[in-house]
Design a protein around this motif. Structure first.
Motif, mmCIF file in Angstrom:
data_model
loop_
_atom_site.group_PDB
_atom_site.id
_atom_site.type_symbol
_atom_site.label_atom_id
_atom_site.label_comp_id
_atom_site.label_asym_id
_atom_site.label_seq_id
_atom_site.Cartn_x
_atom_site.Cartn_y
_atom_site.Cartn_z
ATOM 1 N N MET A 125 -9.436 -2.043 1.951
ATOM 2 C CA MET A 125 -10.668 -2.721 2.841
ATOM 3 C C MET A 125 -12.010 -2.159 2.558
ATOM 4 O O MET A 125 -12.830 -3.066 2.828
ATOM 5 C CB MET A 125 -10.200 -2.326 4.498
ATOM 6 N N MET A 126 -12.047 -1.028 2.310
ATOM 7 C CA MET A 126 -13.274 -0.534 1.729
ATOM 8 C C MET A 126 -13.807 -1.076 0.520
ATOM 9 O O MET A 126 -14.987 -1.780 0.306
ATOM 10 C CB MET A 126 -13.402 0.847 1.424
ATOM 11 N N ILE A 127 -12.901 -1.589 -0.408
ATOM 12 C CA ILE A 127 -13.330 -2.434 -1.744
ATOM 13 C C ILE A 127 -13.521 -3.566 -1.219
ATOM 14 O O ILE A 127 -14.520 -4.383 -1.859
ATOM 15 C CB ILE A 127 -12.436 -2.090 -2.737
ATOM 16 N N SER A 128 -12.863 -4.382 -0.399
ATOM 17 C CA SER A 128 -13.239 -5.733 -0.069
ATOM 18 C C SER A 128 -14.580 -5.913 0.405
ATOM 19 O O SER A 128 -15.229 -6.840 0.230
ATOM 20 C CB SER A 128 -12.115 -6.184 0.902
ATOM 21 N N TYR A 129 -14.800 -4.773 1.505
ATOM 22 C CA TYR A 129 -16.100 -5.040 2.252
ATOM 23 C C TYR A 129 -17.208 -4.720 1.150
ATOM 24 O O TYR A 129 -18.201 -5.496 1.155
ATOM 25 C CB TYR A 129 -16.370 -3.846 3.184
ATOM 26 N N LEU A 130 -17.019 -3.784 0.249
ATOM 27 C CA LEU A 130 -18.018 -3.476 -0.815
ATOM 28 C C LEU A 130 -18.206 -4.736 -1.772
ATOM 29 O O LEU A 130 -19.287 -5.149 -2.146
ATOM 30 C CB LEU A 130 -17.461 -2.515 -1.686
ATOM 31 N N ILE B 192 2.987 4.258 -5.862
ATOM 32 C CA ILE B 192 3.704 2.953 -6.133
ATOM 33 C C ILE B 192 3.313 2.069 -4.672
ATOM 34 O O ILE B 192 2.844 0.799 -4.780
ATOM 35 C CB ILE B 192 4.900 2.897 -6.696
ATOM 36 N N LEU B 193 3.444 2.718 -3.666
ATOM 37 C CA LEU B 193 3.468 2.008 -2.490
ATOM 38 C C LEU B 193 1.951 1.749 -2.081
ATOM 39 O O LEU B 193 1.633 0.693 -1.688
ATOM 40 C CB LEU B 193 4.031 3.003 -1.333
ATOM 41 N N SER B 194 1.233 2.783 -2.604
ATOM 42 C CA SER B 194 -0.233 2.462 -2.075
ATOM 43 C C SER B 194 -1.038 1.399 -2.868
ATOM 44 O O SER B 194 -1.617 0.700 -2.257
ATOM 45 C CB SER B 194 -0.736 3.902 -2.381
ATOM 46 N N ILE B 195 -0.543 1.396 -4.045
ATOM 47 C CA ILE B 195 -1.204 0.584 -5.059
ATOM 48 C C ILE B 195 -0.595 -0.970 -4.622
ATOM 49 O O ILE B 195 -1.192 -1.944 -4.779
ATOM 50 C CB ILE B 195 -0.890 0.754 -6.505
ATOM 51 N N LEU B 196 0.738 -0.922 -4.185
ATOM 52 C CA LEU B 196 1.278 -2.104 -3.809
ATOM 53 C C LEU B 196 0.647 -2.850 -2.678
ATOM 54 O O LEU B 196 0.161 -3.804 -2.575
ATOM 55 C CB LEU B 196 2.849 -2.100 -3.502
ATOM 56 N N ILE B 197 0.383 -2.072 -1.510
ATOM 57 C CA ILE B 197 -0.361 -2.500 -0.237
ATOM 58 C C ILE B 197 -1.679 -2.881 -0.789
ATOM 59 O O ILE B 197 -2.185 -3.953 -0.356
ATOM 60 C CB ILE B 197 -0.266 -1.305 0.790
ATOM 61 N N CYS B 198 -2.494 -2.000 -1.628
ATOM 62 C CA CYS B 198 -4.057 -2.282 -2.057
ATOM 63 C C CYS B 198 -3.706 -3.631 -2.773
ATOM 64 O O CYS B 198 -4.783 -4.625 -2.533
ATOM 65 C CB CYS B 198 -4.346 -1.191 -2.808
ATOM 66 N N GLY B 199 -3.061 -3.942 -3.532
ATOM 67 C CA GLY B 199 -2.927 -5.226 -4.245
ATOM 68 C C GLY B 199 -2.704 -6.482 -3.383
ATOM 69 O O GLY B 199 -3.444 -7.209 -3.653
ATOM 70 N N LEU B 200 -1.808 -6.291 -2.470
ATOM 71 C CA LEU B 200 -1.787 -7.352 -1.211
ATOM 72 C C LEU B 200 -2.933 -7.560 -0.649
ATOM 73 O O LEU B 200 -3.258 -8.662 -0.445
ATOM 74 C CB LEU B 200 -0.410 -6.912 -0.426
ATOM 75 N N LEU B 201 -3.682 -6.470 -0.189
ATOM 76 C CA LEU B 201 -4.506 -6.712 0.657
ATOM 77 C C LEU B 201 -6.002 -7.200 -0.237
ATOM 78 O O LEU B 201 -6.791 -7.921 0.424
ATOM 79 C CB LEU B 201 -4.906 -5.382 1.678
ATOM 80 N N MET B 202 -6.083 -6.711 -1.306
ATOM 81 C CA MET B 202 -7.059 -7.174 -2.144
ATOM 82 C C MET B 202 -7.054 -8.343 -2.724
ATOM 83 O O MET B 202 -7.969 -9.089 -2.788
ATOM 84 C CB MET B 202 -7.621 -6.084 -3.509
ATOM 85 N N ARG B 203 -5.799 -8.770 -2.536
ATOM 86 C CA ARG B 203 -5.574 -10.425 -3.057
ATOM 87 C C ARG B 203 -6.071 -11.270 -1.869
ATOM 88 O O ARG B 203 -6.506 -12.298 -2.154
ATOM 89 C CB ARG B 203 -3.947 -10.717 -3.640
ATOM 90 N N ASN B 204 -5.730 -10.673 -0.787
ATOM 91 C CA ASN B 204 -6.248 -11.731 0.482
ATOM 92 C C ASN B 204 -7.802 -11.513 0.897
ATOM 93 O O ASN B 204 -8.285 -12.466 1.444
ATOM 94 C CB ASN B 204 -5.364 -11.252 1.554
ATOM 95 N N TYR B 205 -8.436 -10.383 0.420
ATOM 96 C CA TYR B 205 -9.694 -10.167 1.058
ATOM 97 C C TYR B 205 -10.761 -10.001 -0.113
ATOM 98 O O TYR B 205 -11.754 -10.558 -0.131
ATOM 99 C CB TYR B 205 -9.680 -8.965 1.736
#
Length: 126
Positions: free
Chosen positions: A54-59, A95-108
């Motif tokens: 979310m921070m990177i998406s906002y950035l 692995i779980l963190s990068i998975l969640i990050c990838g899913l959310l960054m793909r959407n935002y």
């Protein structure tokens, strides 16, 4: 899977430490310990990935990185890897963190990229 493996390994270590000390390990307390560790690792890893994405998406929405596409692409790839490092540093599932990050960054964050950045990132991740 990663969070389960970490919690299970710590539970086995706890049983080993108790049996070496001469104490009889209780099944219920060991199960509660393993469940508690799993939930902590799971949710901390999830939060690290979600907050970072979310921070990177906002950035990406406030920065104008699309003027230099190679910087934009490099920044996207590097910032996608940081949740893995953070989670591993605190002892959680990277692995779980990068998975969640990838899913959310793909959407935002993905849609804040330039058209060239979209095509390149899409090509690199497939």
């Amino acid at each position: 899977n990663d969070a389960v493996a970490i919690a299970l390994a710590q539970s086995v270590e706890r049983i080993h430490d108790l049996s070496v000390g001469g104490a009889e390990p209780e099944l219920l307390s060991t199960f509660i310990f393993a469940l508690e560790k799993f939930l902590i690792y799971f949710f901390v890893s999830l939060l690290i990935g979600a907050i970072w994405s979310m921070m990177i998406s906002y950035l990406y929405t406030i920065l104008n990185l699309n003027t230099v596409p190679w910087i934009e692409i490099g920044f996207f790839i590097l910032t996608s890897y940081i949740p893995y490092i953070l989670s591993e540093a605190v002892g959680c599932s990277g692995i779980l963190s990068i998975l969640i990050c990838g899913l959310l960054m793909r959407n935002y964050a993905f849609f804040s990229l330039s058209p060239f950045g979209n095509v390149t990132i899409d090509f690199l991740t497939e």
